[in-house]
Design an enzyme around this catalytic site. Structure first.
Site, PDB file in Angstrom:
ATOM      1  N   ASP A 114     -11.563 -92.128 -40.069  1.00  0.00           N
ATOM      2  CA  ASP A 114     -10.461 -92.827 -39.426  1.00  0.00           C
ATOM      3  C   ASP A 114     -10.560 -94.303 -39.794  1.00  0.00           C
ATOM      4  OD1 ASP A 114      -8.285 -92.696 -37.209  1.00  0.00           O
ATOM      5  OD2 ASP A 114      -9.536 -94.420 -36.693  1.00  0.00           O
ATOM      6  N   GLU A 117      -3.712 -92.357 -39.230  1.00  0.00           N
ATOM      7  CA  GLU A 117      -4.698 -92.971 -40.120  1.00  0.00           C
ATOM      8  C   GLU A 117      -5.961 -92.132 -40.230  1.00  0.00           C
ATOM      9  OE1 GLU A 117      -5.337 -94.827 -36.013  1.00  0.00           O
ATOM     10  OE2 GLU A 117      -3.692 -94.048 -37.234  1.00  0.00           O
TER      11      GLU A 117
END
Length: 588
Positions: A470, A513
């Site tokens: 992430d 993301e």
């Protein structure tokens, strides 16, 4: 309708198939009719001549008998009146001996008594009353039968019957003999004429039926499919005109049959192409199967050699070939659009024909041929774009006509449309399984790979690892620099992930993301090395950092999601422990 009665349909009660009637052929009919006419006419003429001749001779005989009877009556007047019966006997004897037709002569007085006669064996009494002349009659004729022959008994009164009656018997045997001789001669003549007529009937029937038989044979041949059978036209009569019309008809039928056969063959080629391209969605299969099928159709008039090139920018890549050697493949490596025959077809989008590569200056790629072969380069076009080239080899000097060119254009369009459909299908499939921004796999493809890899790891006890990563503080980055810059960061990270993993691995945009990397047949230690390389590259080549969690399949895991969930838990710990780091999932 009354009970117990049924209505018959038309044709009911007749056999479905009736045996063909036995008929005589035309020649036999003509011969039979002509011969019959000749025979009937011959018999009729014979009977007519016989009857006419008999009647004429009979009338002559009758007239001569009357004359002789009257003459005898005149000469008998004095001897009867003077009763010189001896003189009367001499007169009738002389007359009988001088005339061969006279059978007898006798004289009766007015009372019916015999005065004189010429019978040697005695006078037959029944002759007295066989022919009686009435008073006032000049003569009377009575036909009689005697001794197996016909006799005309002519009675002439002497002095109107007052002095008696003279009877003269005239035989018909002599006229019958003459008639038989004349009839025999006429029969001979008529028989000759009939024979000549029969011979003429044979010749005539042959002359009439021969052209008809030739025409009949031609009709039978045409009925059996031989439309090339020609009837020889030797005359300009009705049969000759009919034969000429038949030849024109069969010629037109042959042209139309050939045209229908060619159309059928063309449709067969197109149907084979359609069936081939509709049976697969792989370009390699389309290239191979279509090429193998087309080079074996005689209607295309091509050799069993061919190749398919696909356009890639300014180059033509050989993707399939049949009938050629490796030398051909080597000679066409690096072929550019506009070069050689295939390159010209690719540049112009038109069929380009080379009748002889040894004499055609456009053919710049030299290749050793066992024998010179012409080239036919057909562009594969779809949506006004040339996607590739289909190259056929033909006999040297062969130049396709308009019909062949139209068929080649149709073939090129069909194959081009099929290739375009497969390309669109692949693109659509790619878009359905990959993230449009980063190009990495999406959740749909991820689920499939996780399921198959987990099942393989569980079945074969082989390792299977996952990395969840992430972007650190990505929301703050987006708020500061904007979403466009944020998207660029995601694309850069996706590129780094793709670079650092193997071909059998799968990079996934997990959401927002977050990214997921699936590593089949990879142990935990190796997966940690991959995660560390990714972290390092992101930090070095972008303006952000990433946190990563690594997990590995354990035999105690029951669900395929456990591997991903464990990596997600490790990612959470990495964020909690300061970010920009790699954490390993705990053992169950």
């Amino acid at each position: 309708m009354r009970p117990g009665r049924s209505r018959k349909t038309p044709g009911q009660g007749r056999p479905l198939f009736e045996p063909p009637m036995k008929t005589l052929n035309l020649r036999t009919k003509i011969f039979a009719v002509t011969t019959g006419i000749v025979v009937v006419m011959g018999v009729f003429i014979t009977i007519f001549i016989y009857t006419a001749t008999y009647q004429k001779l009979f009338n002559k005989l009758q007239d001569r008998g009357i004359f002789m009877a009257r003459h005898t009556a005149e000469m008998s007047v004095n001897p009867i009146l003077t009763e010189r019966f001896y003189e009367l006997q001499m007169i009738i004897n002389d007359l009988k001996s001088s005339e061969k037709d006279i059978v007898y002569i006798f004289a009766l007085d007015q009372h019916g008594d015999i005065l004189a006669h010429t019978f040697n064996g005695g006078f037959p009494v029944d002759l007295k009353t066989a022919n009686t002349a009435a008073t006032g009659q000049a003569y009377r004729i009575q036909p009689l039968k005697a001794g197996g022959g016909n006799i005309l008994d002519i009675a002439v009164p002497v002095l109107k019957g007052e002095a008696g009656v003279i009877h003269v018997g005239v035989s018909e045997d002599y006229i019958n003999k003459d008639i038989n001789e004349i009839t025999g001669f006429m029969v001979l003549i008529i028989t000759s004429i009939m024979s000549a007529g029969i011979i003429m009937a044979v010749v005539l029937s042959g002359a009439i039926t021969k052209p008809i038989l030739r025409l009949t044979d031609a009709v039978k041949a045409a009925g059996s499919g031989d439309l090339g059978h020609i009837v020889s036209v030797r005359t300009n009569d009705e049969i000759g005109q009919l034969s000429g019309s038949f030849n024109k008809m069969t010629n037109e039928l042959k042209k139309r049959t050939d045209e229908l056969r060619r159309i059928n063959e063309e449709l067969t080629v197109l149907q084979v192409i359609s069936a081939t391209v509709s049976g697969t969605m792989k370009l390699e299969d389309i290239f191979t199967e279509v090429l193998d099928a087309l080079v074996n159709y005689d209607i295309l008039k091509v050799a069993q050699k061919g190749a398919i090139f696909m356009i890639d920018g300014e180059r033509l890549n050989l993707v399939s070939q049949t009938g050629f050697t490796e030398d051909f493949e080597d000679a066409h490596k690096g072929l550019k659009v506009g070069e050689c025959i295939c390159g010209l077809a690719a540049r112009t989008g038109r069929i380009t024909v080379c009748e002889n590569p040894e004499t055609d200056n456009r053919h710049i790629i030299k290749y050793h041929w066992a024998s010179p072969l012409g080239h036919i380069s057909v562009p594969l076009i779809a949506r006004s774009r040339t996607l590739g080239i289909l190259c056929f080899c033909s006999a040297a000097g062969f130049k396709p006509g308009e019909r062949e060119m139209a068929l080649f254009y149709t073939i090129g369009s069909r194959i081009g449309a099929a290739i375009d459909n497969v390309i669109l299908y692949e693109k659509t499939k790619e878009l359905s399984l990959h993230d449009p921004l980063t190009g990495l796999a999406n959740r749909r493809l991820m689920d499939y790979v996780v399921e198959t890899s987990f099942a393989r790891a569980r079945r074969a006890e082989c390792p299977f690892s996952a990395i969840m990563l992430d972007v650190d503080y990505f929301k703050k980055y987006n708020d500061t620099y904007g979403h466009a810059y944020g998207d660029n960061i995601l694309v850069d990270i996706a590129r780094i992930v793709s670079t650092e993993i193997r071909q059998i691995d799968l990079g996934v945009r997990y959401g927002g993301e977050e990214f997921l990397v699936l590593l089949p047949e990879t142990a935990l230690t190796e997966a940690c090395d991959v995660a560390e390389r990714i972290r390092t590259e992101v930090e070095a080549k972008t303006s952000v950092t990433v946190s990563l969690g690594v997990s590995c399949y354990d035999h105690r895991m029951q669900n395929k999601e456990d591997v991903v969930n464990k990596a997600d838990d490790a990612l959470l710990r990495a964020k909690q422990n300061g970010r920009n780091r790699v954490e390993v999932a705990s053992v169950i």
